[in-house]
Design a protein around this motif. Structure first.
Motif, mmCIF file in Angstrom:
data_model
loop_
_atom_site.group_PDB
_atom_site.id
_atom_site.type_symbol
_atom_site.label_atom_id
_atom_site.label_comp_id
_atom_site.label_asym_id
_atom_site.label_seq_id
_atom_site.Cartn_x
_atom_site.Cartn_y
_atom_site.Cartn_z
ATOM 1 N N GLY A 138 -37.888 -17.086 -44.658
ATOM 2 C CA GLY A 138 -37.149 -18.171 -45.295
ATOM 3 C C GLY A 138 -37.068 -19.418 -44.426
ATOM 4 N N LEU A 139 -36.907 -19.232 -43.131
ATOM 5 C CA LEU A 139 -36.850 -20.376 -42.225
ATOM 6 C C LEU A 139 -38.146 -21.179 -42.286
ATOM 7 C CD1 LEU A 139 -35.189 -18.717 -39.087
ATOM 8 C CD2 LEU A 139 -34.148 -20.418 -40.601
ATOM 9 N N GLN A 140 -39.258 -20.468 -42.276
ATOM 10 C CA GLN A 140 -40.546 -21.161 -42.311
ATOM 11 C C GLN A 140 -40.776 -21.825 -43.664
ATOM 12 O OE1 GLN A 140 -43.773 -18.913 -39.896
ATOM 13 N NE2 GLN A 140 -42.145 -17.389 -40.229
ATOM 14 N N GLU A 141 -40.301 -21.199 -44.732
ATOM 15 C CA GLU A 141 -40.418 -21.809 -46.058
ATOM 16 C C GLU A 141 -39.587 -23.085 -46.156
ATOM 17 O OE1 GLU A 141 -39.245 -18.689 -48.657
ATOM 18 O OE2 GLU A 141 -41.197 -17.677 -48.599
ATOM 19 N N HIS A 142 -38.545 -23.172 -45.315
ATOM 20 C CA HIS A 142 -37.679 -24.356 -45.335
ATOM 21 C C HIS A 142 -37.982 -25.301 -44.178
ATOM 22 C CE1 HIS A 142 -35.524 -21.817 -48.197
ATOM 23 N NE2 HIS A 142 -34.981 -22.921 -48.639
ATOM 24 N N GLY A 143 -39.184 -25.190 -43.612
ATOM 25 C CA GLY A 143 -39.682 -26.207 -42.717
ATOM 26 C C GLY A 143 -39.602 -25.933 -41.229
ATOM 27 N N LEU A 144 -39.006 -24.805 -40.815
ATOM 28 C CA LEU A 144 -38.939 -24.520 -39.384
ATOM 29 C C LEU A 144 -40.249 -23.870 -38.933
ATOM 30 C CD1 LEU A 144 -36.953 -24.718 -36.977
ATOM 31 C CD2 LEU A 144 -36.386 -22.317 -37.394
ATOM 32 N N SER A 145 -40.818 -24.371 -37.872
ATOM 33 C CA SER A 145 -42.101 -23.854 -37.388
ATOM 34 C C SER A 145 -41.976 -22.399 -36.953
ATOM 35 C CB SER A 145 -42.578 -24.693 -36.206
ATOM 36 O OG SER A 145 -43.684 -24.074 -35.568
ATOM 37 N N GLY A 146 -43.004 -21.616 -37.253
ATOM 38 C CA GLY A 146 -43.052 -20.238 -36.799
ATOM 39 C C GLY A 146 -43.167 -20.130 -35.291
ATOM 40 N N GLU A 147 -43.532 -21.232 -34.631
ATOM 41 C CA GLU A 147 -43.633 -21.269 -33.175
ATOM 42 C C GLU A 147 -42.319 -21.636 -32.502
ATOM 43 O OE1 GLU A 147 -46.393 -20.245 -31.430
ATOM 44 O OE2 GLU A 147 -46.877 -19.600 -33.478
ATOM 45 N N HIS A 189 -29.276 -1.007 -19.437
ATOM 46 C CA HIS A 189 -30.568 -0.964 -20.119
ATOM 47 C C HIS A 189 -30.817 -2.232 -20.940
ATOM 48 C CE1 HIS A 189 -27.365 0.969 -22.406
ATOM 49 N NE2 HIS A 189 -27.978 0.613 -23.519
ATOM 50 N N GLN A 190 -30.200 -3.326 -20.560
ATOM 51 C CA GLN A 190 -30.399 -4.613 -21.225
ATOM 52 C C GLN A 190 -31.885 -4.968 -21.297
ATOM 53 O OE1 GLN A 190 -28.001 -8.295 -20.176
ATOM 54 N NE2 GLN A 190 -29.872 -8.742 -19.064
ATOM 55 N N ARG A 191 -32.272 -5.557 -22.427
ATOM 56 C CA ARG A 191 -33.665 -5.995 -22.603
ATOM 57 C C ARG A 191 -33.672 -7.398 -23.198
ATOM 58 N NH1 ARG A 191 -38.324 -3.802 -26.585
ATOM 59 N NH2 ARG A 191 -36.531 -3.543 -27.980
ATOM 60 N N LEU A 192 -34.408 -8.298 -22.583
ATOM 61 C CA LEU A 192 -34.540 -9.675 -23.048
ATOM 62 C C LEU A 192 -36.008 -9.962 -23.311
ATOM 63 C CD1 LEU A 192 -32.237 -11.443 -20.424
ATOM 64 C CD2 LEU A 192 -31.597 -10.712 -22.729
ATOM 65 N N ILE A 193 -36.317 -10.429 -24.518
ATOM 66 C CA ILE A 193 -37.696 -10.741 -24.875
ATOM 67 C C ILE A 193 -37.747 -12.177 -25.373
ATOM 68 C CG2 ILE A 193 -39.631 -10.198 -26.397
ATOM 69 C CD1 ILE A 193 -38.604 -7.337 -26.536
ATOM 70 N N ARG A 194 -38.527 -13.022 -24.688
ATOM 71 C CA ARG A 194 -38.745 -14.395 -25.130
ATOM 72 C C ARG A 194 -40.011 -14.442 -25.966
ATOM 73 N NH1 ARG A 194 -36.417 -15.613 -19.895
ATOM 74 N NH2 ARG A 194 -34.689 -17.079 -20.135
ATOM 75 N N THR A 195 -39.904 -15.010 -27.150
ATOM 76 C CA THR A 195 -41.036 -15.005 -28.062
ATOM 77 C C THR A 195 -40.888 -16.180 -29.032
ATOM 78 O OG1 THR A 195 -42.231 -13.627 -29.669
ATOM 79 C CG2 THR A 195 -39.852 -13.314 -29.545
ATOM 80 N N THR A 196 -41.421 -16.054 -30.232
ATOM 81 C CA THR A 196 -41.252 -17.060 -31.282
ATOM 82 C C THR A 196 -40.675 -16.376 -32.512
ATOM 83 O OG1 THR A 196 -43.439 -16.702 -32.241
ATOM 84 C CG2 THR A 196 -43.265 -18.315 -30.425
ATOM 85 N N ILE A 197 -40.180 -17.170 -33.468
ATOM 86 C CA ILE A 197 -39.583 -16.529 -34.647
ATOM 87 C C ILE A 197 -40.635 -15.751 -35.435
ATOM 88 C CG2 ILE A 197 -37.665 -18.157 -34.791
ATOM 89 C CD1 ILE A 197 -39.091 -19.423 -37.219
ATOM 90 N N ALA A 198 -41.853 -16.266 -35.505
ATOM 91 C CA ALA A 198 -42.893 -15.562 -36.251
ATOM 92 C C ALA A 198 -43.269 -14.255 -35.565
ATOM 93 C CB ALA A 198 -44.122 -16.449 -36.412
#
Length: 252
Positions: A192-201, A214-223
């Motif tokens: 929905g975000l991408q359909e409303h103009g937010l980049s998948g990147e 056991h914390q886990r942090l992952i940096r990525t993109t919404i897509a």
């Protein structure tokens, strides 16, 4: 309002205590004091573990946690327990994860206590969103590029993505958005975000078991995150943060 040691009638007192994300060192001094004074502690699943070691050793510990997909206490039952213990003259701590005022069903418990004429206090805590940003070493706001911060629930009462989403607001590329309880619904949300103009990147941060060993942090993109979560089982509580700051200062 009177404090937990007030003596004036036979009723007890309820402290609605926010435990933060789970690390006992992130408790406020007041929260720790109320745990030491408690005669009864009604605690969320996410507030169990080391934090309960700070409670009065003679206190009755009552689990009332609610976790998606698992047997959970009904909110009406939790309300009834709060009233029952307080009417018996007990000093009660209702231990809630994160900050109780953020998607913590705080209002229902306030209403129940008011209707029963029971004195209470609210002890704020470190919101899990703030703890996640600190763990990832990022700010939540920035002049010019992230001047607004918004919190969003990714699940309605059925566990599905809410239907009444303000897409224009949450697809704003100059905003930091934090999604609570959104692991299952994020693929639909990202679509929905991408359909409303937010980049998948658009940068995204997946923060699981924040402040726990056991914390886990992952940096990525919404897509990419949507693809990662599409068939992934939910085993730990997690937050999703997306916007211009999620990539971290070391990447531009």
């Amino acid at each position: 309002m009177a404090g937990p040691d007030a003596k004036g009638d036979a009723k007890g007192f309820v402290s609605l205590v926010s435990s933060g994300p789970g690390d006992p060192e992130l408790l406020t001094l007041r929260a720790a004091a109320r745990l030491r004074q408690a005669e009864v502690v009604l605690y969320d699943d996410l507030s169990s573990g080391p934090i309960l070691e700070l409670a009065n050793p003679d206190a009755e510990l009552v689990p009332v946690g609610k976790r998606a997909g698992r047997p959970s206490a009904k909110q009406e039952h939790v309300n009834a327990l709060l009233v029952e213990y307080a009417l018996a003259g007990q000093r009660v701590v209702r231990l809630k994860s994160g900050d109780a005022g953020i998607f913590g069903r705080l209002e229902e418990e306030i209403i129940a206590l008011n209707e029963a004429g029971i004195a209470f206090e609210i002890v704020p805590g470190v919101p899990s969103a703030v703890a996640a940003a600190a763990a990832a070493q990022i700010p939540l706001t920035r002049r010019l590029t992230a001047r607004r911060l918004q919190f969003l629930t990714g699940a309605d009462v059925t566990g599905a993505l809410p239907r009444d989403i303000n897409w224009a607001a949450i697809a704003d590329p100059a905003t930091t958005t934090v999604v609570f309880m959104g692991q299952r619904s994020f693929p639909d949300l990202a679509r929905g975000l991408q359909e409303h103009g937010l980049s998948g990147e658009t940068p995204a941060l997946f923060a699981e078991a924040v402040s726990h060993p056991h914390q886990r942090l992952i940096r990525t993109t919404i897509a990419a995150l949507a693809e990662m979560l599409a068939d992934a089982p939910v085993t730990q509580p997690a937050l999703i943060l997306y916007g211009p700051l999620a990539q971290g200062p070391d990447q531009g």
